[in-house]
Design an enzyme around this catalytic site. Structure first.
Site, mmCIF file in Angstrom:
data_model
loop_
_atom_site.group_PDB
_atom_site.id
_atom_site.type_symbol
_atom_site.label_atom_id
_atom_site.label_comp_id
_atom_site.label_asym_id
_atom_site.label_seq_id
_atom_site.Cartn_x
_atom_site.Cartn_y
_atom_site.Cartn_z
ATOM 1 N N HIS A 1 -10.046 -0.213 17.343
ATOM 2 C CA HIS A 1 -9.477 0.471 18.510
ATOM 3 C C HIS A 1 -9.499 1.970 18.207
ATOM 4 O O HIS A 1 -8.763 2.435 17.341
ATOM 5 C CB HIS A 1 -8.053 -0.016 18.777
ATOM 6 C CG HIS A 1 -7.996 -1.477 19.117
ATOM 7 N ND1 HIS A 1 -8.123 -1.951 20.401
ATOM 8 C CD2 HIS A 1 -7.851 -2.573 18.326
ATOM 9 C CE1 HIS A 1 -8.048 -3.280 20.399
ATOM 10 N NE2 HIS A 1 -7.890 -3.683 19.151
ATOM 11 N N HIS B 1 -9.819 -12.731 22.582
ATOM 12 C CA HIS B 1 -8.501 -12.623 21.919
ATOM 13 C C HIS B 1 -7.712 -13.817 22.434
ATOM 14 O O HIS B 1 -7.400 -13.899 23.607
ATOM 15 C CB HIS B 1 -7.880 -11.282 22.343
ATOM 16 C CG HIS B 1 -6.418 -11.115 22.035
ATOM 17 N ND1 HIS B 1 -5.948 -10.081 21.257
ATOM 18 C CD2 HIS B 1 -5.321 -11.805 22.422
ATOM 19 C CE1 HIS B 1 -4.618 -10.160 21.172
ATOM 20 N NE2 HIS B 1 -4.210 -11.193 21.875
ATOM 21 N N HIS C 1 -10.288 -12.097 15.450
ATOM 22 C CA HIS C 1 -9.123 -12.284 14.568
ATOM 23 C C HIS C 1 -8.512 -13.692 14.578
ATOM 24 O O HIS C 1 -7.369 -13.894 14.971
ATOM 25 C CB HIS C 1 -8.041 -11.247 14.857
ATOM 26 C CG HIS C 1 -7.762 -10.949 16.308
ATOM 27 N ND1 HIS C 1 -7.475 -11.916 17.231
ATOM 28 C CD2 HIS C 1 -7.752 -9.767 16.981
ATOM 29 C CE1 HIS C 1 -7.277 -11.344 18.395
ATOM 30 N NE2 HIS C 1 -7.444 -10.056 18.278
ATOM 31 N N ASP D 1 -9.665 -5.062 13.094
ATOM 32 C CA ASP D 1 -8.728 -4.889 14.216
ATOM 33 C C ASP D 1 -7.904 -3.616 13.996
ATOM 34 O O ASP D 1 -6.693 -3.572 14.268
ATOM 35 C CB ASP D 1 -7.822 -6.114 14.387
ATOM 36 C CG ASP D 1 -7.080 -6.096 15.734
ATOM 37 O OD1 ASP D 1 -7.364 -5.206 16.563
ATOM 38 O OD2 ASP D 1 -6.222 -6.959 15.945
ATOM 39 N N HIS E 1 -1.220 3.304 15.646
ATOM 40 C CA HIS E 1 -0.074 3.589 16.509
ATOM 41 C C HIS E 1 0.724 4.721 15.897
ATOM 42 O O HIS E 1 0.818 4.845 14.676
ATOM 43 C CB HIS E 1 0.837 2.364 16.643
ATOM 44 C CG HIS E 1 0.242 1.271 17.465
ATOM 45 N ND1 HIS E 1 -0.005 1.409 18.813
ATOM 46 C CD2 HIS E 1 -0.166 0.024 17.139
ATOM 47 C CE1 HIS E 1 -0.537 0.282 19.280
ATOM 48 N NE2 HIS E 1 -0.661 -0.567 18.278
HETATM 49 ZN ZN ZN Z 1 -6.934 -8.714 19.767
#
Ligand code: ZN
Lengths: 335, 434
Positions: B71, B188, B241, B314, B318
């Site tokens: 991400h 997901h 994942h 993943d 944050h």
């Molecule tokens: Zn995910």
């Protein structure tokens, strides 16, 4: 004064608190209960100390109980609630805690809907933190006052069979009682519909019995939990009527228990749903003793946490463990 | 780059060259010319005038790592990570290619956003960035996004990652329509009803801490559905994942049956179990949640035997403020690019994973999954290369990460294995000076 040491003492839960520490707290409460029976119900013990009651969830009973406890020990107590505080204006709990801590209180009593909220405060601020209920996690002072009440009737906790009935999954009262009672040597049984009592609870060391009559049989103590009406909307049970049909403690079911059984309920009760009026108002109910013990128990907790060098629990497990890196899983996996 | 500015060649000398794409594992020199692998030969045989030399003695030389689940947060959440900072974090961790998920703001559900991401990545000039487009418009799970438009702009896969596609018809159509472009649908797996409000694995730890759980069946039930849809459509399914033993069994059967199903596991699901959240550690809060010790053991086995083909981080940056809150309010996810290699190497050191298998899961497997021409040191291939010292010990300090965010549960861990050089397209983009 060993300021740092004193200030790192908290009551975040009963999980991990030693039997010796529990007994110190119970004995202190017993001694302080005497104050409530005096003409002048006040001790100078915490004069000049400040206790903040930070209540982010409605709970008139617990808040008032803490407030009276602080006043009887001559502490200044200040109430902060969700409505009217900066929380409702979007301030984070961490910021609220820092702001309150900047005013140098000696203790913060926190009630919060999130599990772990008390622990978060303890990680951030220096004063003592007392958990007055965090989500489904723990409500240690409630369990302590329950255990105090039981001890007054039964003398010894060890060897008793205590059955807790109701919404175990969502109950912080159940968790704290389970931890405290097991530490003191009781046999603890839990009962409720399987949706509200996952089998994983057995890992805590309790017995699981889904049938109420069987659960109550031979019990020395039966503790009924309040059922939250919202749970039926979440499909945990079909209706309150059906819940009551299987899990309401009636005089008939109570006949299975020991003849000197006592009945506890943390309140407020739903009469006719988890407990019949006959049982609630009957000779086995000790609910008013619970309420009275609430004040003494909270006085004991405030005293033991705030007063430097108070007997027994300094530097004990009541202090939460220091932060360290996560441990690795054992070699050979994780099996 | 202008034609006049030809770079001098680079020779990586004396390392153990490990390229699972060709089953190659020898001490050798690697010659890079014009951004491509020009030759691999026995030590000392390659003569290159005025070449830049990297001394790789005692080190491992492998294809640059590929992380197919990252991400990058840009556009929209630049306070967590930018494409540039995420790419810096990648190359520090030896990752030369990342595939970035679509849950940005705006969502990558259009060719315009895909192009924006690629332009930003080109400007940063560090790792290769392969965008992943959304399956549904706005990740809403309702209406199919324009796969074609995004594909023309450069996506390599589609995914609503962060969300489960609860609408089975939409999922079926995604698998079918994606065939036009030969791209995988990355899923997901989290049943919204079973996992509603859940913040940790449903189990003993959740009971102890009084936290709402996400049951294993919340994942495995969705895996079961999607494998059935992959069978029905003959579509290309990739399971992100994977975290529970039950899912693993289903993937094993699907692969045995020859279905077009692949799967990845994250390093944190291999290294930690649910007990890591005790103490309400918000840096151990992620989706899927850390599971039981039994699941961890099964995942390690599944990775070793190839049922799980790929390792992906993943990487989910944050801001500190999003983690310094009560546990249920904290953001899900952790950063992972810079801990990827040493954590995987720990499994190798423990004898639970072969080094070649580990490199394969980090290079040729994800390259194959995304159908990109990377993950190999074949002669003529783009010279994305990582050089690492498998024995170098260091201590992870979260605050020293190159990522803009520091949300890692591995803070303070003593790690072994460190990237010393990262080359992308033959150009050195990272050298560890410590
Ligand atoms: Zn995910």
């Amino acid at each position: 004064m060993a300021e740092g040491e004193r200030q790192r003492r908290h009551l975040l839960g009963l999980n991990g608190v030693s039997a010796a520490d529990l007994i110190v707290l119970l004995d202190t409460a017993e001694a302080l209960a005497e104050v409530s029976r005096r003409e002048v119900k006040k001790l100078p013990t915490l004069r000049g100390k400040t206790v903040i009651n930070l209540f982010m969830e409605n709970s008139t009973r617990t808040r008032i109980s803490f407030e009276i406890a602080a006043k009887r020990l001559s502490a200044d107590s200040i109430n902060v609630s969700a409505a009217g505080s900066s929380i409702s204006k979007g301030e984070t709990l961490a910021d609220t805690a820092r702001n309150l801590a900047a005013m140098s209180p000696d203790a913060i009593v926190i009630r919060h809907p999130s599990a772990g909220a008390a622990r978060l405060l303890a990680d951030i601020v220096d004063c003592s933190i007392i958990n007055a209920g965090d989500g489904w996690h723990e409500h240690p002072t409630q369990a302590l006052l329950d255990i105090l009440t039981i001890r007054q009737y039964k003398r010894e906790i060890a060897g008793l069979t205590v059955t807790i009935v109701g919404d175990i999954l969502h109950s912080r009262v159940a968790r704290s009682n389970v931890f405290g009672l097991l530490t003191l040597g009781a046999r603890v049984r839990v009962s409720g519909p399987p949706t509200l009592l996952p089998p994983e609870f057995a890992a805590l060391g309790v017995e699981i019995e889904y049938d109420l009559a069987a659960a109550v049989a031979d019990s020395d103590v039966v503790m009924m939990l309040r059922i939250q009406r919202e749970r039926q909307g979440e499909n945990f049970f079909p209706s309150l009527d059906e819940y009551a049909h299987y899990y309401c403690l009636t005089e008939e079911i109570l006949a299975e228990a020991k003849p000197d059984v006592i009945i506890l309920h943390p309140g407020p009760m739903n009469r006719g749903i988890e407990i019949s009026s006959g049982v609630a108002d009957g000779p086995y109910s000790v609910m008013m003793n619970q309420v009275a013990n609430g004040v003494a128990m909270r006085m004991a907790v405030l005293y033991q946490l705030i007063v430097p060098g108070a007997d027994g629990i300094r530097g004990s497990k009541l202090a939460h463990p220091p932060k360290k890196s996560l441990p690795r899983l054992d070699a050979g996996g994780a099996a | 780059m202008s034609a006049g500015a030809t770079r001098p060649p680079t020779v990586i000398r004396g390392g153990r060259v490990l390229d699972p794409s060709r089953g190659f594992d020898e001490t050798a020199d690697v010659l890079i010319e014009d951004g491509r692998i020009a030759a691999i030969d026995k030590p000392g045989l390659i003569q290159a005038e005025a070449a830049d030399v990297i001394d790789a003695a005692g080190k491992i030389v492998a294809p640059g790592l590929i992380d197919m689940h990252v991400h990058l947060r840009e556009p929209g959440y630049e306070y967590k990570e930018t494409i540039a900072s995420g790419c810096m974090s990648a190359v520090v961790g030896g990752v030369t290619s990342v595939a970035c998920m679509a849950n940005t703001n705006p969502v990558n559900d259009s060719g315009a956003v895909t192009s924006f991401i690629r332009e930003r990545a080109a400007t940063a000039g560090l790792a290769n960035v392969f965008p992943i487009g959304a399956v549904s418009l706005g990740l809403q799970g309702e209406k199919l996004a324009e796969f074609g438009e995004m594909f023309e702009a450069g996506i390599v896969a589609v995914s609503d990652d962060g969300f489960s596609i609860m609408n089975s018809h939409l999922m079926r159509c995604a698998l079918e329509y994606a065939k036009l472009f030969a791209i995988p649908v990355i899923v997901h797996e989290e049943d919204n009803c079973l996992c509603a409000n859940g913040v940790v694995n449903e189990g003993v730890t959740a009971i102890q801490l009084g936290l709402p759980g996400m049951p294993a069946a919340g994942e495995s039930a969705m895996v079961a559905r999607d494998i059935e849809l992959a069978r029905a459509t003959r579509g290309r399914l990739h399971i992100a994942h994977l975290s529970v033993a039950e899912s693993l069994e289903m993937v094993r059967r699907a692969k045995d049956e020859g279905l077009n199903v692949t799967a990845e596991v994250s390093p944190h699901h291999l290294m930690l179990d649910e007990r890591a959240v005790i103490g309400y550690n918000t840096n151990a809060k992620m989706k899927p949640p850390l599971r039981t010790a039994k699941d961890v053991a099964a995942l390690r086995e599944g990775l070793a035997d190839g049922t799980i083909d790929t390792i992906a981080t993943d990487h989910a940056p944050h801001h500190r403020d999003e983690k310094t809150v009560q546990f249920d309010a904290a953001a899900f996810g952790i950063v992972g690019l810079e801990t990827l290699l040493p954590l995987c190497l720990e499994l190798v050191q423990r004898g639970e994973l072969k080094l070649e298998r580990m490199i394969e899961a980090l290079t040729v497997a994800p390259a194959r999954n995304l159908n990109i021409d990377r993950g190999t040191l074949a002669i003529g291939a783009v010279a994305d290369v990582v050089v690492f010292d498998p024995r170098k010990s260091w201590t992870l300090r979260a605050t020293e990460l190159a990522s803009k965010s520091h949300n890692t549960p591995f803070d303070g861990w003593d790690l072994q294995g460190k990237v010393t050089h990262t080359l992308v397209g033959g150009r050195q983009v990272w050298e560890d000076e410590s």
